[in-house]
Enzyme design. Structure first.
Site, short mmCIF file in Angstrom:
data_model
loop_
_atom_site.label_atom_id
_atom_site.label_comp_id
_atom_site.label_asym_id
_atom_site.label_seq_id
_atom_site.Cartn_x
_atom_site.Cartn_y
_atom_site.Cartn_z
N GLU A 226 38.09 38.83 39.86
CA GLU A 226 37.32 39.90 40.50
C GLU A 226 36.05 39.38 41.17
O GLU A 226 35.00 40.01 41.16
CB GLU A 226 37.00 41.00 39.48
CG GLU A 226 38.25 41.64 38.89
CD GLU A 226 37.97 42.66 37.80
OE1 GLU A 226 36.79 43.02 37.60
OE2 GLU A 226 38.93 43.10 37.13
N GLU B 177 45.61 42.99 36.19
CA GLU B 177 44.96 43.99 35.34
C GLU B 177 45.19 45.36 35.96
O GLU B 177 45.13 45.51 37.18
CB GLU B 177 43.44 43.77 35.24
CG GLU B 177 42.98 42.69 34.32
CD GLU B 177 41.44 42.64 34.20
OE1 GLU B 177 40.81 43.72 34.27
OE2 GLU B 177 40.91 41.53 34.08
#
Length: 561
Positions: free
Chosen positions: A376, A472
């Site tokens: 991320e 995720e």
């Protein structure tokens, strides 16, 4: 004796004889009831109502030359067309209605009509087989493939014709046989016909694919590490994907699960996830007992055929924080820049932290892991993200490469994964020499949004000969109560709607946190969750495209494919 007297005597004798004869007829049985009726060759019940005997048979049942079995009143007889019938012996044609007569001993007759009705013909059920992926060695252009329609059935007759077609052209007749298929996708139709002309068809999809030469970026990777990558590639290029969760066994609502005997997934579906997300954060910065708990969890996963993926929420050097909003020390805000440029001892600190993780992989585990480094990065929440001091996409790429080079030189048990948050921003991609697996983190997607993003990830991975994953995901807005069908109507639907354009090895849901007690904070249901959420997750588990631990155990992911 005079003539008159002789006449009177004759009359009296006649009256006596007539009276005696009537008494004999009155003693004969008048019963003429048909008590039970069957046809020996037909396993169907017959109902007797008034003077009608009826039964129903499947369409196509042969009714000629059938043996009758019956029970009638004592001393009575059963006649068809004036001929007495013998139960269990006599045969007749019941294609049309049959009139029978039961005759009592005293001659009294009672007619019955035998009606054998035929039910409407049920069409056969074609079953072409399960969708499958067949791999051939590099350079091979086609493959002999067995088509098997033996699972097709006809409940009330028999299948007399099997016809296999591809794009409308016949490629095979008969229940089963071999066909030669070239590389590519093949949608094959099996058309079956029963003995009364009813038809049905089904399809299967067969992919004939060349084994991708997935090679770990670490040229010295162990054999098991190489095998894991190849087998993950087989999953990604097939019709299935593995389901995973972060800390599936050790984390649960309210507390850690120290026994490692179960998981929320297992308590709801009967099986553990196939992919175990493990974060070294909870091994480096927590107690020795908790460190050992997570090591044991990873060992359990590996020993039972699971996939272990690391993600590292590494604390900053001075504030010991993960999130930029919690960092107050400017040195931590510029930590990524200082590590890359080797300023102020930052790189030495960084390597010392990695050394601890490498030691766990090499010594405590001793088996391959997928290390999803510094994920991320395109978001601003982590200290390695877009809000870092002197941030640039190239700075992150240099940071990622530095970590990969350091780990690769010290362990041969690591596959390296890279996963931006949505949107899937490839400007941060470190390059093919630094990535084995490409992922994306995507929370709160709609099904259509997920389809679109996973198509992008799959396409990018294919172009670069990498393996794609949904690294995720989850629904953070009280999923249990607000979106109880999240796993089927969003995740499963989003993946299936992408069809062949989505090729992923796994999907990983986030953890059920031990520091909260609310059902609203769950990412998958537990045993106490409402039935709506539990039933949906069971449906997700039962779907033919999802793989859980028992299934990956059978796949022997660490062995040569």
């Amino acid at each position: 004796m005079g003539k008159f007297m002789k006449y009177i005597l004759g009359v009296l004798i006649a009256i006596v004889l007539l009276s005696s004869s009537c008494e004999k007829d009155d003693n004969k049985s008048p019963l003429n009831e048909l008590k039970n009726f069957e046809i020996l060759e037909l396993d169907v019940p017959f109902q007797i109502s008034d003077n009608v005997v009826s039964g129903f048979v499947s369409a196509g049942t042969i009714l000629t030359d059938r043996t009758i079995v019956f029970e009638i009143s004592e001393k009575a007889s059963l006649l068809i067309d004036g001929t007495e019938q013998v139960s269990g012996v006599s045969k007749h044609d019941f294609t049309d209605e049959v009139e029978v007569v039961v005759v009592a001993e005293n001659g009294a007759k009672k007619p019955y009509t035998i009606i054998v009705g035929k039910m409407a013909n049920e069409e056969p059920v074609s079953y072409a087989g399960n969708d499958t992926v067949i791999y051939v060695e590099e350079g091979v252009t086609n493959k002999e493939v067995v088509l098997d329609g033996s699972g097709s059935i006809d409940e009330d007759g028999e299948i007399v014709s099997y016809r296999w077609e591809e794009e409308g052209a016949q490629i095979l007749t008969g229940m089963s046989g071999e066909v030669n298929l070239p590389l590519g996708k093949h949608t094959i139709t099996l058309k079956v016909e029963d003995n009364l002309g009813a038809t049905h068809e089904s399809q299967l999809t067969i992919y004939v694919r060349e084994i991708q030469a997935y090679t770990p970026l670490d040229l010295d990777a162990s054999t098991a590490t190489q095998n894991l990558l190849l087998n993950l590639g087989k999953i990604a290029n097939g019709p299935e994907f593995a389901f995973g969760q972060e800390f599936p066994m050790s984390f649960k609502l309210n507390s850690l699960r120290w026994s490692l005997e179960t998981s929320d997934s297992k308590e709801v579906t009967g099986d553990h996830p196939a992919v175990y997300g493990i974060d070294p954060h909870y091994m480096l910065y927590k107690s020795e007992d908790q460190k050992q708990l997570h090591i044991d969890e990873a060992l359990y996963a590996y020993q039972n055929g699971g996939i272990i993926t690391f993600d590292f929420h590494q604390q900053s050097r001075y504030n010991h924080k993960i999130y930029m909003d919690d960092i107050t020390d400017d040195r931590d805000k510029s930590l990524m820049y200082d590590i890359v440029n080797d300023n102020d001892g930052a790189r030495d600190w960084f390597f010392e932290e990695l050394d601890q993780v490498i030691a766990m992989i090499n010594n405590d585990l001793g088996f391959p892991v997928v290390f999803r480094l510094y994920h991320e990065m395109n978001g601003g929440w982590f200290w390695w993200g877009s809000k870092a001091t002197n941030h640039s996409k190239q700075l992150y790429i240099d940071f990622f490469r530095l970590a990969v080079d350091y780990i690769r030189d010290r362990s041969n048990l690591v596959l390296f994964a890279w996963s931006p948050n949505v949107p899937f921003d490839t400007d941060y991609y470190p390059g093919n020499n630094y990535v084995d697996i490409v992922g994306v983190d995507y929370y709160e997607p709609s099904a259509s949004q997920l389809t679109s993003v996973l198509k992008q990830v799959s396409s990018f991975a294919a172009e670069n000969k990498k393996i794609a994953v949904l690294s995720e995901t989850g629904q953070r807005d009280n999923y249990i109560n607000n979106y109880p069908d999240f796993w089927t109507s969003t995740i499963l639907k989003g993946i299936k709607d992408g069809a062949d354009e989505i090729k992923i090895a796994w999907v990983l849901g986030w953890f059920n946190a031990p520091w909260t007690s609310s059902q609203s904070d769950l990412f998958i249901p537990n045993a106490e969750s409402p039935a709506s959420a539990r039933n949906d997750f069971v449906e997700f588990y039962q779907d033919g495209t999802t793989l859980f631990l028992q299934e990956t155990h059978e796949m022997q992911l660490y062995e040569t494919p």
